[in-house]
Scaffold this motif. Structure first.
Motif, PDB file in Angstrom:
ATOM      1  N   HIS A   1       0.822  -1.206   0.000  1.00  0.00           N
ATOM      2  CA  HIS A   1       0.000   0.000   0.000  1.00  0.00           C
ATOM      3  C   HIS A   1       0.860   1.262   0.000  1.00  0.00           C
ATOM      4  N   ASP A   2       1.833   1.299   0.880  1.00  0.00           N
ATOM      5  CA  ASP A   2       2.636   2.527   0.994  1.00  0.00           C
ATOM      6  C   ASP A   2       3.553   2.717  -0.208  1.00  0.00           C
ATOM      7  N   MET A   3       3.993   1.623  -0.840  1.00  0.00           N
ATOM      8  CA  MET A   3       4.840   1.741  -2.023  1.00  0.00           C
ATOM      9  C   MET A   3       4.087   2.426  -3.160  1.00  0.00           C
ATOM     10  N   LEU A   4       2.779   2.175  -3.251  1.00  0.00           N
ATOM     11  CA  LEU A   4       1.984   2.791  -4.313  1.00  0.00           C
ATOM     12  C   LEU A   4       1.847   4.298  -4.129  1.00  0.00           C
ATOM     13  N   GLU A   5       2.088   4.766  -2.904  1.00  0.00           N
ATOM     14  CA  GLU A   5       2.007   6.209  -2.643  1.00  0.00           C
ATOM     15  C   GLU A   5       3.356   6.903  -2.773  1.00  0.00           C
ATOM     16  N   ASP A   6       4.448   6.125  -2.794  1.00  0.00           N
ATOM     17  CA  ASP A   6       5.771   6.711  -3.020  1.00  0.00           C
ATOM     18  C   ASP A   6       5.854   7.299  -4.425  1.00  0.00           C
ATOM     19  N   GLU A   7       6.771   8.225  -4.615  1.00  0.00           N
ATOM     20  CA  GLU A   7       6.984   8.836  -5.925  1.00  0.00           C
ATOM     21  C   GLU A   7       8.425   8.686  -6.355  1.00  0.00           C
ATOM     22  N   ALA A   8       8.620   8.581  -7.664  1.00  0.00           N
ATOM     23  CA  ALA A   8       9.967   8.485  -8.217  1.00  0.00           C
ATOM     24  C   ALA A   8       9.906   8.814  -9.703  1.00  0.00           C
ATOM     25  N   GLU A   9      11.050   9.136 -10.262  1.00  0.00           N
ATOM     26  CA  GLU A   9      11.136   9.271 -11.712  1.00  0.00           C
ATOM     27  C   GLU A   9      11.278   7.883 -12.314  1.00  0.00           C
ATOM     28  N   MET A  10      10.425   7.568 -13.259  1.00  0.00           N
ATOM     29  CA  MET A  10      10.390   6.224 -13.825  1.00  0.00           C
ATOM     30  C   MET A  10      11.224   6.133 -15.098  1.00  0.00           C
ATOM     31  N   VAL A  11      11.929   5.034 -15.230  1.00  0.00           N
ATOM     32  CA  VAL A  11      12.684   4.761 -16.447  1.00  0.00           C
ATOM     33  C   VAL A  11      11.725   4.196 -17.487  1.00  0.00           C
ATOM     34  N   GLU A  12      11.758   4.746 -18.690  1.00  0.00           N
ATOM     35  CA  GLU A  12      10.911   4.250 -19.776  1.00  0.00           C
ATOM     36  C   GLU A  12      11.498   2.953 -20.321  1.00  0.00           C
ATOM     37  N   LEU A  13      10.705   1.901 -20.259  1.00  0.00           N
ATOM     38  CA  LEU A  13      11.132   0.608 -20.792  1.00  0.00           C
ATOM     39  C   LEU A  13      10.156   0.160 -21.864  1.00  0.00           C
ATOM     40  N   PRO A  14      10.640  -0.555 -22.874  1.00  0.00           N
ATOM     41  CA  PRO A  14       9.744  -0.994 -23.943  1.00  0.00           C
ATOM     42  C   PRO A  14       8.963  -2.254 -23.549  1.00  0.00           C
ATOM     43  N   VAL A  15       7.825  -2.426 -24.190  1.00  0.00           N
ATOM     44  CA  VAL A  15       7.130  -3.719 -24.117  1.00  0.00           C
ATOM     45  C   VAL A  15       7.934  -4.712 -24.940  1.00  0.00           C
TER      46      VAL A  15
END
Length: 553
Positions: A162-176
């Motif tokens: 639950h708490d991890m979903l509220e954390d924020e970070a810059e996400m690395v773009e990864l391909p499908v």
């Protein structure tokens, strides 16, 4: 730009092409639900029970050919979700289950609804993972989708604190990313074709791998070229058109004696995309130690698990058939005659009589009308139960991708799977078959169908008992019936209370008009058919059952 964990999860779902997600909302993954509000291109289907949501996702995945997605809250919701995850595992259905988890600092303190989700689901899934750092969401969730759809497809569980979903970070773009299915070596293909050509009485068993690879047209070409009879594995009826001259029948409960004899007498069995289930192999007695076996499957893990193959080929069924057709050679006329003879026996076995009754619905007559009046491209789903004996024997699947059923034998599957299948294929007529016992397990999903305007038709075979177990009681413990008698509501009236269309059929002549009204209504519909409670199987003597019913009255 920094984004929350919940937003990152939904961003990955969008990139992976998810169009539908099935859930019961829960507080432990509110971050994901909130992010879905910003992404209307993903339709969120909120069910009335997590078991129903998981069946919907599994049925949707089967019908669409895409990865199904379901979601539930920690602990209690996860436990309810497990039935659909187990079904996806046994059916090799690609599924990603997102499950909320307790806050990371509270773990291992017996926190509210705490369950070790990775440990709980590990043996049910291809892979289980708990994402404990928000920045790893793209990496691990893309991998989850890849794992679900690659190799032998199956379910993957992703736990989301639950708490991890509220954390924020810059996400690395990864391909499908997708990996190509394994290709066979041409030498193996040539060896397999040569073995088939030289065999005098070969049989090919087509399994779920044929359906998953959309390889039915290629299999038809191959069967014609080699004059080999084709048998469909347990609950894989639509892997081969049942009216084709090479079709010999199906494996499962009630497989006819002529077919079991043909397989046991075969000097070569070709298993194409099947894992040899307990039911399909008649408790693992189908093949003898002397039977030569060619086993072709996308996963090498299945080889030797039940039967040791003479030749094992790791390959996607489509890839194998494409190469095999290039080297296939015609067989001798004797083989052709044997194949035609087996098909003739199947046609005789599956010919349904228009038996009509006035004091109840005769199941033979019901199936006669179902076969006669449903469009040939209708999608059929079903629960477990003895009523299915009539469907499996008499319904001839003529087109691929028209059957969605659980090899796991799960009750309560029919209605929610039909909802999932209809959402995947809205232009198709989708009909579920259930007994009264199984239907009551997920009956609340009628409301889900009404709320989302999903016009599925549910045929409920009502004999006021758990018929399968009752049959086994009477076989093994005669005159000692316990726990299998039921009482039921008026299912047609119940459907109308939910806002659906409801019909109650007490005699055969009323069924076709009820079916036509149900289709014309444009609503989710329930057709309750009242059957003789003394007739518990398709092979039972009706006259004797009738006498028993009169005596009991």
């Amino acid at each position: 730009m920094k984004v929350s964990g919940g937003r990152a999860v939904v961003d990955i779902l969008v990139k992976e092409g998810v169009k539908k997600a099935f859930c019961v909302p829960g507080e432990s993954y509110l971050g994901v639900l909130d992010a879905l509000y910003e992404h209307p291109q993903i339709e969120l289907i909120s069910a009335r029970h997590e078991g129903g949501a998981s069946f919907m996702a599994e049925g949707y995945a089967k019908a669409s050919g895409e990865v199904g997605v379901c979601m539930a809250t920690r602990g209690v919701g996860a436990a309810n979700l497990a039935i659909g995850i187990h079904t996806a595992s046994q059916d090799s259905t690609p599924l990603v289950a997102l499950i909320g988890q307790v806050e990371r600092p509270f773990k291992e303190k017996e926190a509210f609804q705490e369950v070790d989700l990775v440990g709980f689901f590990r043996h049910l899934c291809k892979w289980t993972v708990e994402i404990d750092r928000v920045e790893r969401i793209p990496e691990l969730l893309h991998r989850a989708f890849h794992m679900a759809r690659s190799g032998r497809p199956g379910p993957v569980v992703v736990a989301l604190p639950h708490d991890m979903l509220e954390d924020e970070a810059e996400m690395v773009e990864l391909p499908v990313y997708r990996s190509l299915p394994p290709q066979p070596h041409i030498e193996e293909v040539k060896q397999a074709v040569e073995m088939i050509q030289k065999a005098e009485q070969p049989v090919l068993i087509a399994g779920g791998g044929v359906i998953h690879a959309r390889a039915t047209p290629l299999l038809v070409e191959f069967a014609e070229a080699m004059s080999i009879p084709v048998v469909t594995a347990f609950r894989r009826y639509d892997a081969f058109p049942n009216l084709h001259s090479c079709y010999a029948g199906w494996l499962g409960f009630g497989t006819p004696a002529y077919l079991l004899e043909a397989i046991r007498d075969a000097d070569l069995v070709v298993a194409l995309g099947t894992r040899f289930s307990q039911v399909g192999t008649q408790d693992y007695t189908l093949l003898s130690e002397k039977t030569r076996l060619i086993h072709i499957d996308i996963s090498p893990d299945v080889f030797g698990k039940v039967y040791a193959p003479s030749l094992a080929v790791t390959a996607d069924t489509r890839a194998f058939l494409q190469q095999a057709l290039q080297v296939a050679v015609p067989s001798d006329p004797a083989r052709q005659e044997r194949t035609k003879a087996l098909h003739a026996k199947y046609i005789e076995f599956s010919e349904v009589k228009a038996d009509y009754k006035e004091d109840w619905v005769d199941m033979d007559g019901l199936l006669h009308d179902v076969v006669s009046h449903l469009p040939k491209d209708s999608i059929i789903t079903n629960d477990a139960g003895n009523f299915f004996g009539w469907l499996s024997r008499y319904y001839r699947f003529e087109k691929p991708n028209t059957y969605v059923g659980p090899t796991s034998g799960a009750m309560g599957y029919g209605l929610p799977a039909a909802i999932g299948a209809k959402l995947a294929k809205p232009d198709k007529t989708v009909v579920s078959f259930s007994g009264d016992g199984g239907f009551m397990m997920t009956v609340q999903e009628i409301e889900t169908a009404v709320r989302y305007q999903v016009p599925v038709i549910s045929i409920v075979v009502n004999n006021n008992r758990y018929g399968t177990i009752r049959m086994h009681q009477e076989m093994h413990f005669p005159n000692r019936v316990v726990g299998t008698n039921l009482s039921n509501p008026d299912f047609a009236e119940l459907a109308r209370l939910f806002g659906a269309h409801g019909e109650k059929v007490k005699k055969n002549s009323d069924f076709v008009p009820a079916l036509q009204r149900s289709i014309a209504s444009g609503l989710p519909a329930v057709i309750e058919v009242v059957t003789n409670p003394e007739i518990l199987s398709v092979s039972q003597d009706k006259t004797k059952a009738r006498r028993n019913m009169v005596c009991n009255q």
